[in-house]
Design a protein around this motif. Structure first.
Motif, PDB file in Angstrom:
ATOM      1  N   LYS A 161       5.985  19.695 -10.205  1.00 28.54           N
ATOM      2  CA  LYS A 161       5.612  20.883  -9.871  1.00 28.54           C
ATOM      3  C   LYS A 161       6.592  20.921  -8.902  1.00 28.54           C
ATOM      4  CE  LYS A 161       1.419  21.111  -8.934  1.00 28.54           C
ATOM      5  NZ  LYS A 161      -0.094  21.452  -9.130  1.00 28.54           N
ATOM      6  N   ARG A 162       7.547  20.396  -8.209  1.00 33.90           N
ATOM      7  CA  ARG A 162       8.077  20.337  -6.968  1.00 33.90           C
ATOM      8  C   ARG A 162       7.438  20.957  -5.534  1.00 33.90           C
ATOM      9  NH1 ARG A 162      13.474  21.426  -8.471  1.00 33.90           N
ATOM     10  NH2 ARG A 162      13.718  21.377 -10.638  1.00 33.90           N
ATOM     11  N   ASP A 163       6.591  20.155  -5.842  1.00 37.71           N
ATOM     12  CA  ASP A 163       4.955  20.414  -4.621  1.00 37.71           C
ATOM     13  C   ASP A 163       5.826  18.565  -4.079  1.00 37.71           C
ATOM     14  OD1 ASP A 163       3.375  20.872  -2.680  1.00 37.71           O
ATOM     15  OD2 ASP A 163       1.925  20.685  -3.703  1.00 37.71           O
ATOM     16  N   TYR A 164       6.392  18.984  -3.099  1.00 40.10           N
ATOM     17  CA  TYR A 164       7.042  17.270  -2.680  1.00 40.10           C
ATOM     18  C   TYR A 164       6.047  17.155  -1.210  1.00 40.10           C
ATOM     19  CZ  TYR A 164      11.194  18.022  -5.174  1.00 40.10           C
ATOM     20  OH  TYR A 164      12.365  18.677  -6.175  1.00 40.10           O
ATOM     21  N   ALA A 165       5.600  17.614  -0.583  1.00 41.44           N
ATOM     22  CA  ALA A 165       4.681  17.463   0.188  1.00 41.44           C
ATOM     23  C   ALA A 165       3.183  16.809  -0.402  1.00 41.44           C
ATOM     24  CB  ALA A 165       4.424  18.756   1.323  1.00 41.44           C
ATOM     25  N   SER A 166       2.880  17.304  -1.129  1.00 39.94           N
ATOM     26  CA  SER A 166       1.374  17.188  -1.614  1.00 39.94           C
ATOM     27  C   SER A 166       1.698  15.820  -3.002  1.00 39.94           C
ATOM     28  CB  SER A 166       0.693  18.109  -2.823  1.00 39.94           C
ATOM     29  OG  SER A 166       0.685  19.191  -2.090  1.00 39.94           O
ATOM     30  N   ALA A 167       2.838  15.790  -3.406  1.00 41.03           N
ATOM     31  CA  ALA A 167       3.565  14.525  -3.976  1.00 41.03           C
ATOM     32  C   ALA A 167       3.324  12.908  -2.856  1.00 41.03           C
ATOM     33  CB  ALA A 167       4.927  14.704  -4.786  1.00 41.03           C
ATOM     34  N   LEU A 168       4.455  13.512  -1.498  1.00 45.85           N
ATOM     35  CA  LEU A 168       4.238  12.277  -0.636  1.00 45.85           C
ATOM     36  C   LEU A 168       3.217  12.193  -0.165  1.00 45.85           C
ATOM     37  CD1 LEU A 168       8.008  13.263   1.209  1.00 45.85           C
ATOM     38  CD2 LEU A 168       7.373  11.413  -0.958  1.00 45.85           C
ATOM     39  N   LYS A 169       2.278  12.892   0.278  1.00 49.19           N
ATOM     40  CA  LYS A 169       0.137  12.582   0.539  1.00 49.19           C
ATOM     41  C   LYS A 169       0.197  11.772  -0.762  1.00 49.19           C
ATOM     42  CE  LYS A 169      -2.909  14.843   2.032  1.00 49.19           C
ATOM     43  NZ  LYS A 169      -3.449  15.739   2.736  1.00 49.19           N
ATOM     44  N   SER A 170       0.194  12.462  -1.925  1.00 55.12           N
ATOM     45  CA  SER A 170      -0.560  10.810  -2.516  1.00 55.12           C
ATOM     46  C   SER A 170      -0.317  10.020  -2.273  1.00 55.12           C
ATOM     47  CB  SER A 170      -0.766  11.960  -4.168  1.00 55.12           C
ATOM     48  OG  SER A 170      -1.121  12.765  -3.797  1.00 55.12           O
ATOM     49  N   LEU A 171       1.025   9.565  -2.395  1.00 52.79           N
ATOM     50  CA  LEU A 171       1.870   7.939  -2.829  1.00 52.79           C
ATOM     51  C   LEU A 171       1.073   7.776  -2.024  1.00 52.79           C
ATOM     52  CD1 LEU A 171       5.166   9.499  -4.811  1.00 52.79           C
ATOM     53  CD2 LEU A 171       3.043   7.899  -5.809  1.00 52.79           C
ATOM     54  N   ASP A 172       1.327   8.044  -0.771  1.00 54.60           N
ATOM     55  CA  ASP A 172       1.490   7.456   0.527  1.00 54.60           C
ATOM     56  C   ASP A 172      -0.288   6.624   0.682  1.00 54.60           C
ATOM     57  OD1 ASP A 172       2.735   6.807   3.178  1.00 54.60           O
ATOM     58  OD2 ASP A 172       0.505   7.469   4.294  1.00 54.60           O
ATOM     59  N   ASN A 173      -1.204   7.689  -0.235  1.00 58.66           N
ATOM     60  CA  ASN A 173      -2.356   6.809   0.149  1.00 58.66           C
ATOM     61  C   ASN A 173      -2.825   6.128  -1.049  1.00 58.66           C
ATOM     62  OD1 ASN A 173      -3.319   8.925   1.187  1.00 58.66           O
ATOM     63  ND2 ASN A 173      -3.798  10.451  -0.716  1.00 58.66           N
ATOM     64  N   ILE A 174      -1.483   5.367  -1.540  1.00 60.30           N
ATOM     65  CA  ILE A 174      -1.558   3.866  -3.037  1.00 60.30           C
ATOM     66  C   ILE A 174      -2.183   2.924  -1.147  1.00 60.30           C
ATOM     67  CG2 ILE A 174      -0.257   2.960  -3.689  1.00 60.30           C
ATOM     68  CD1 ILE A 174       0.879   5.367  -4.905  1.00 60.30           C
ATOM     69  N   LYS A 175      -0.923   2.924  -0.340  1.00 57.98           N
ATOM     70  CA  LYS A 175      -0.680   1.858   0.785  1.00 57.98           C
ATOM     71  C   LYS A 175      -2.706   1.189   1.182  1.00 57.98           C
ATOM     72  CE  LYS A 175      -0.232   4.457   5.017  1.00 57.98           C
ATOM     73  NZ  LYS A 175       1.029   4.859   5.556  1.00 57.98           N
ATOM     74  N   ASN A 176      -3.824   2.471   0.831  1.00 54.32           N
ATOM     75  CA  ASN A 176      -4.812   1.916   1.992  1.00 54.32           C
ATOM     76  C   ASN A 176      -5.589   1.201   0.677  1.00 54.32           C
ATOM     77  OD1 ASN A 176      -4.526   3.758   3.599  1.00 54.32           O
ATOM     78  ND2 ASN A 176      -5.151   5.552   2.375  1.00 54.32           N
ATOM     79  N   TYR A 177      -5.253   0.312  -0.469  1.00 55.90           N
ATOM     80  CA  TYR A 177      -5.555  -0.380  -1.248  1.00 55.90           C
ATOM     81  C   TYR A 177      -4.540  -1.747  -1.800  1.00 55.90           C
ATOM     82  CZ  TYR A 177      -7.915   4.487  -3.059  1.00 55.90           C
ATOM     83  OH  TYR A 177      -8.807   5.413  -2.395  1.00 55.90           O
ATOM     84  N   LYS A 178      -5.873  -2.697  -1.978  1.00 61.09           N
ATOM     85  CA  LYS A 178      -5.257  -3.856  -1.668  1.00 61.09           C
ATOM     86  C   LYS A 178      -5.928  -5.018  -3.007  1.00 61.09           C
ATOM     87  CE  LYS A 178      -3.591  -4.221   2.949  1.00 61.09           C
ATOM     88  NZ  LYS A 178      -2.162  -3.932   1.423  1.00 61.09           N
ATOM     89  N   ASP A 179      -5.418  -5.948  -3.745  1.00 58.01           N
ATOM     90  CA  ASP A 179      -5.769  -6.844  -4.411  1.00 58.01           C
ATOM     91  C   ASP A 179      -6.772  -6.211  -5.070  1.00 58.01           C
ATOM     92  OD1 ASP A 179      -5.399  -8.894  -2.321  1.00 58.01           O
ATOM     93  OD2 ASP A 179      -7.320  -8.188  -1.637  1.00 58.01           O
ATOM     94  N   TYR A 180      -6.328  -5.518  -6.632  1.00 60.81           N
ATOM     95  CA  TYR A 180      -6.418  -4.893  -7.369  1.00 60.81           C
ATOM     96  C   TYR A 180      -5.660  -5.081  -8.932  1.00 60.81           C
ATOM     97  CZ  TYR A 180      -3.001  -1.350  -6.271  1.00 60.81           C
ATOM     98  OH  TYR A 180      -1.628  -0.534  -5.641  1.00 60.81           O
ATOM     99  N   ALA A 181      -5.917  -4.458 -10.026  1.00 62.37           N
ATOM    100  CA  ALA A 181      -5.235  -5.011 -11.208  1.00 62.37           C
ATOM    101  C   ALA A 181      -3.908  -4.828 -11.330  1.00 62.37           C
ATOM    102  CB  ALA A 181      -6.248  -4.862 -12.692  1.00 62.37           C
ATOM    103  N   MET A 182      -3.427  -4.989 -11.068  1.00 60.91           N
ATOM    104  CA  MET A 182      -1.540  -4.875 -11.263  1.00 60.91           C
ATOM    105  C   MET A 182      -0.694  -3.801  -9.876  1.00 60.91           C
ATOM    106  SD  MET A 182      -1.910  -3.242 -15.764  1.00 60.91           S
ATOM    107  CE  MET A 182      -3.279  -2.149 -15.158  1.00 60.91           C
ATOM    108  N   GLU A 183      -0.796  -4.736  -9.161  1.00 61.45           N
ATOM    109  CA  GLU A 183      -0.764  -4.731  -7.638  1.00 61.45           C
ATOM    110  C   GLU A 183       0.382  -3.794  -7.476  1.00 61.45           C
ATOM    111  OE1 GLU A 183      -1.971  -4.701  -3.079  1.00 61.45           O
ATOM    112  OE2 GLU A 183      -3.309  -6.623  -4.358  1.00 61.45           O
ATOM    113  N   ALA A 184       1.681  -4.830  -8.302  1.00 64.43           N
ATOM    114  CA  ALA A 184       2.211  -6.010  -7.696  1.00 64.43           C
ATOM    115  C   ALA A 184       3.426  -4.510  -8.006  1.00 64.43           C
ATOM    116  CB  ALA A 184       3.137  -6.464  -7.832  1.00 64.43           C
TER     117      ALA A 184
END
Length: 573
Positions: free
Chosen positions: A531-554
């Motif tokens: 949707k070209r909403d780059y700020a929201s895209a980066l914010k959502s992707l940045d949230n991934i770093k808060n999760y660890k030890d789940y399936a297919m993490e790497a």
């Protein structure tokens, strides 16, 4: 002496004229090594695998290019088959090739830490030593490739970082030397230049795909990768006539047909005209090359022409039978074509063939058989579906002491589906589709995506009417992720966003499938990107770093890194 000789100046630069059948060489200088090794490659590209190996192997301990080409053949076989035995042979060959090439390198080596020392070293470097450096560096890359396929975790890549860094430094130093010393335009010179372009291109491409925290060790000493530079160098190398050009072609085809689908961003496969041109040129040159035809089939799949892909895959199976593992890869892709088209009997037959005959991954092929069996009418086959699901865990393998992440995932799912009945029939195959980027492969066929969405809707109704006491929240959350994914591919972004957000909101209710939330953040980030909403895209992707030890993490961390890098570049442009 070389068995291939040419009388005129035009033919001197054409290694395409190397004979396919030649007498055994009794001596081997640099030029004859290049010519015979090129002949071996052409034998391989014409599906004469044993002939190629028989020609190259005898000199693989005494000639740098024979060592390199034999290493390439064994590593290609390891990558194609993924069999532990072939991977082990690939690793052993890579180590032996490094020893052979090392004997031809100059005494000072091209890994000087001192700039002054490096400049002094240039004066004494002979052309043959430069070729040895390039061969040695390429063998390091090949060793890295084998290491990577045996362990796709970030830890595995870190263990390999030193070799990759050393290889890169050698290529850079060779490149500097070519700039600073006179170019005599020897017949072997183009092979030197092409090899450097291939190496620097492959290095930049590989390193650009890896998350920053994984590259921390390398970045401390100044190493990094640039994907655009890497692809540009590989395209140049693939377009020129030298011994490494076909490897550059294969690297590009593998990147565009597999890596960019599994880890890239966007609306699915985007045809690259330059790569397609290289592909067609080489297919005209080697019309029966099973690897090129295989990539042609994959190209058809990614453009939504599954029926044409099936024809090409059957052609692959028909034209060679020496490497049965290549046929097994064709069975695998054929199986997926039938799954996408919901041709269950045909898909089941291929899954069963793989389960019985392929040693690539018994766990995955058996799980494939079970998930397809779940959607087949009970009268079609007599196989016990629950027994297949429960068998998966016992079939898991460890390669060099490392378990395979996707096998761990399907083993856990096999236990769930084999011991419970409160799930709808297509649920296992839908989750399997998602794990293998199947919806993205289908993204060019919205009619098929719509059919799968209808199946998901029916499954949702069933789960709401008869929810599982133990897995109910996880099942409904999975449904929301899958619905959002289908709607995203259909261009219904607002509806898709609601489903992704619903997954995220259910985080505390999940009991088992903790991977759903970080993956939902990823899909939401890609949705914002589209949707070209780059700020929201980066914010959502940045949230991934808060999760660890789940399936297919790497896998997800690789995807998130590539997406963030691409979005950041587009924002800065």
């Amino acid at each position: 002496m070389s068995p291939a000789t040419h009388n005129n100046e035009e033919d001197k630069d054409k290694f395409e004229d190397a004979y396919e059948v030649i007498p055994v060489a009794t001596t081997m200088n640099l030029l004859s090594s290049l010519e015979e090794s090129t002949t071996g490659l052409y034998l391989f590209l014409n599906n004469k695998f044993s002939d190629a190996i028989n020609l190259i192997y005898p000199w693989s301990h005494d000639s740098m290019y024979h060592a390199l080409i034999y290493d390439i053949l064994m590593v290609v076989k390891a990558i194609l088959t993924f069999e532990p035995q072939d991977i082990h042979i690939g690793m052993t060959t890579a180590r032996n090739a490094l020893k052979t090439c090392n004997r031809f390198r100059g005494k000072s080596r091209l890994t000087f830490s001192s700039h002054v020392g490096f400049k002094q070293g240039i004066r004494s470097v002979r052309e043959e030593e430069l070729h040895a450096e390039v061969c040695y560096a390429e063998c390091l890359i090949l060793k890295s490739a084998v290491t990577f396929i045996q362990d796709d975790s970030m830890l595995g890549f870190l263990k390999n970082g030193i070799n990759v860094g050393l290889s890169y430094q050698i290529y850079k130093n060779c490149q500097q030397i070519l700039i600073q010393i006179p170019n005599h335009q020897s017949k072997a010179h183009k092979h030197l230049v092409g090899g450097i372009k291939f190496g620097l291109g492959a290095f930049n491409l590989i390193l650009s795909l890896v998350p920053p925290r994984t590259l921390k060790l390398l970045n401390m000493v100044g190493y990094s990768g640039d994907r655009e530079i890497g692809l540009a160098l590989l395209h140049e190398s693939a377009s020129e006539n030298h011994i490494n050009n076909i490897l550059s072609v294969f690297t590009l085809l593998f990147y565009y047909n597999y890596i960019s689908i599994a880890f890239g961003i966007g609306k699915g496969y985007l045809s690259n005209s330059a790569t397609e041109g290289l592909f067609l040129t080489n297919l005209q040159k080697f019309p029966n090359c099973v690897i090129l035809i295989f990539f042609h089939a994959r190209f058809r799949m990614l453009t939504g022409h599954f029926e044409l892909a099936q024809e090409k895959l059957r052609q692959c199976i028909f034209i060679q039978n020496e490497w049965q593992q290549i046929n097994h890869l064709c069975y695998w892709e054929l199986m997926w074509c039938h799954i996408f088209l919901q041709q269950w009997k045909e898909a089941y037959h291929l899954a069963r063939l793989l389960s019985e005959h392929s040693r690539w991954s018994k766990a995955i092929s058996t799980y494939s058989q079970a998930v397809i069996l779940a959607v087949l009418p009970s009268v079609s086959v007599s196989e016990d579906m629950n027994a297949l699901f429960l068998k998966v865990d016992s079939l898991r393998i460890r390669i060099f002491g490392t378990s395979v992440p996707i096998e761990k995932f399907v083993a856990e799912k096999g236990e769930r589906y084999g011991t419970t009945t409160d799930w709808f029939t297509a649920q296992p195959i839908l989750e399997f589709l998602y794990a293998w980027s199947g919806f993205r492969v289908m993204s060019k066929r919205l009619d098929l995506v719509s059919k799968w969405l209808s199946i998901i809707d029916k499954g949702e109704n069933m789960l709401r009417e008869n929810p599982s006491k133990e897995y109910g929240e996880d099942d409904i959350t999975l449904i929301n992720l899958l619905k959002g994914l289908c709607l995203k591919h259909m261009g219904k972004y607002w509806e898709a966003e609601q489903h992704f957000n619903h997954v995220i909101q259910r985080e505390k209710l999940l009991r088992y499938d903790r991977y759903l939330v970080p993956y939902a953040y990823y899909e939401l980030g890609i949705l914002h990107y589209l949707k070209r909403d780059y700020a929201s895209a980066l914010k959502s992707l940045d949230n991934i770093k808060n999760y660890k030890d789940y399936a297919m993490e790497a896998r997800l961390q690789f995807r998130a890194h590539i997406a963030q890098e691409q979005i950041t570049k587009e924002t800065a442009a």
